[in-house]
Design a protein around this motif. Structure first.
Motif, PDB file in Angstrom:
ATOM      1  N   ASN A  22       2.644   7.645   8.615  1.00 41.78           N
ATOM      2  CA  ASN A  22       2.261   7.573   7.047  1.00 41.78           C
ATOM      3  C   ASN A  22       2.828   6.336   6.530  1.00 41.78           C
ATOM      4  N   ALA A  23       2.041   5.692   5.876  1.00 41.76           N
ATOM      5  CA  ALA A  23       2.372   4.503   5.252  1.00 41.76           C
ATOM      6  C   ALA A  23       1.844   4.380   3.944  1.00 41.76           C
ATOM      7  N   THR A  24       2.678   3.593   3.089  1.00 44.45           N
ATOM      8  CA  THR A  24       2.348   3.634   1.504  1.00 44.45           C
ATOM      9  C   THR A  24       2.916   2.097   1.178  1.00 44.45           C
ATOM     10  N   ARG A  25       2.312   1.380   0.321  1.00 49.22           N
ATOM     11  CA  ARG A  25       2.654   0.121  -0.214  1.00 49.22           C
ATOM     12  C   ARG A  25       3.665   0.508  -1.558  1.00 49.22           C
ATOM     13  N   VAL A  26       4.988  -0.374  -1.447  1.00 46.23           N
ATOM     14  CA  VAL A  26       5.888  -0.117  -2.409  1.00 46.23           C
ATOM     15  C   VAL A  26       6.279  -1.687  -2.802  1.00 46.23           C
ATOM     16  N   GLU A  27       6.759  -1.558  -3.929  1.00 49.31           N
ATOM     17  CA  GLU A  27       7.420  -2.876  -4.425  1.00 49.31           C
ATOM     18  C   GLU A  27       8.954  -2.883  -4.533  1.00 49.31           C
ATOM     19  N   LEU A  28       9.649  -3.841  -3.996  1.00 45.68           N
ATOM     20  CA  LEU A  28      11.220  -3.838  -4.023  1.00 45.68           C
ATOM     21  C   LEU A  28      11.438  -5.398  -4.623  1.00 45.68           C
ATOM     22  N   TYR A  29      12.202  -5.192  -5.675  1.00 41.04           N
ATOM     23  CA  TYR A  29      12.642  -6.556  -6.307  1.00 41.04           C
ATOM     24  C   TYR A  29      11.451  -7.576  -6.511  1.00 41.04           C
ATOM     25  N   ASP A  30      10.298  -6.976  -7.144  1.00 42.09           N
ATOM     26  CA  ASP A  30       9.219  -7.651  -7.236  1.00 42.09           C
ATOM     27  C   ASP A  30       8.476  -8.355  -5.737  1.00 42.09           C
ATOM     28  N   GLU A  31       8.593  -7.803  -4.827  1.00 46.65           N
ATOM     29  CA  GLU A  31       8.195  -8.214  -3.647  1.00 46.65           C
ATOM     30  C   GLU A  31       7.256  -6.820  -2.845  1.00 46.65           C
ATOM     31  N   PRO A  32       6.239  -7.141  -2.327  1.00 48.70           N
ATOM     32  CA  PRO A  32       5.354  -5.947  -1.888  1.00 48.70           C
ATOM     33  C   PRO A  32       5.846  -5.725  -0.593  1.00 48.70           C
TER      34      PRO A  32
END
Length: 205
Positions: A22-32
């Motif tokens: 299972n994979a999903t795209r997230v952003e952390l500290y404005d980085e994908p």
């Protein structure tokens, strides 16, 4: 967006396993970033393969029907031996609309729902030629991918029923013969008794 798929991996030992990713795209500290989780589903896949083997090779008809719309999801090839339809003709059809039941009562006997999750009944189908087919139906509600489905295992008992009917008729014929023989013996006995009475009468004169 989320993504989910199965894959085959090879362990360091060389053993192959099946995994669900299972994979999903997230952003952390404005980085994908891509956040992934991996689950070993080897046991489930092996169980599915065993079920497929039993499903295909079983000497009885097996059908899987989606409960919400009664669509036939899968059915094995034994259906052709009993009622003359090929599996590809029935898959995707609504089971409740098929003209394979001898009567509506036969169909209602095996209905399953949330309150009636198992069934074991004798019923009658009709084959492609319209001939009566006796069957023994076992059914249960099962879960597939979180959705309720109906699993039916149907044994053709037509030959057994015909043998029973033949045996019943033979017994009836035997009983009729014995009845006639009994009547003949009674008549012969009466005739013999009458003959003795006549002889006694003659000797008395």
């Amino acid at each position: 967006p989320k993504m989910s798929y199965e894959a085959r991996w090879r362990k360091k030992s060389g053993e192959e396993i099946y995994v669900l990713i299972n994979a999903t795209r997230v952003e952390l500290y404005d980085e994908p970033y891509i956040l992934s989780s991996v689950r070993d589903v080897t046991a489930r896949r092996q169980a599915e393969e065993k079920f497929k083997t039993v499903f295909r090779l079983n000497p009885d008809m097996i059908a899987i029907i989606r409960m919400k719309d009664f669509i036939i999801v899968d059915i094995n090839d034994k259906v052709y031996d009993s009622i003359g339809y090929r599996s590809e003709e029935l898959i995707g059809q609504r089971a409740d609309k098929l003209d394979i039941w001898l009567t509506n009562e036969d169909r209602r006997e095996i209905d399953l729902n949330a309150d009636n999750t198992t069934t074991v009944h004798e019923a009658r189908l009709k084959n492609r030629k319209g001939e009566e087919v006796f069957v023994f139906v076992s059914g249960a509600v099962i879960d597939i991918s979180g959705e309720p489905h109906l699993l039916y295992i149907t044994k053709d008992i037509t030959e057994h029923k015909r043998a029973e009917e033949k045996a019943r008729k033979n017994l009836e014929q035997l009983a009729e013969v014995e009845k006639k023989l009994g009547e003949a013996r009674v008549m012969a006995l009466r005739s013999a008794m009458n003959s003795r009475s006549d002889i006694r009468a003659l000797t008395t004169i």
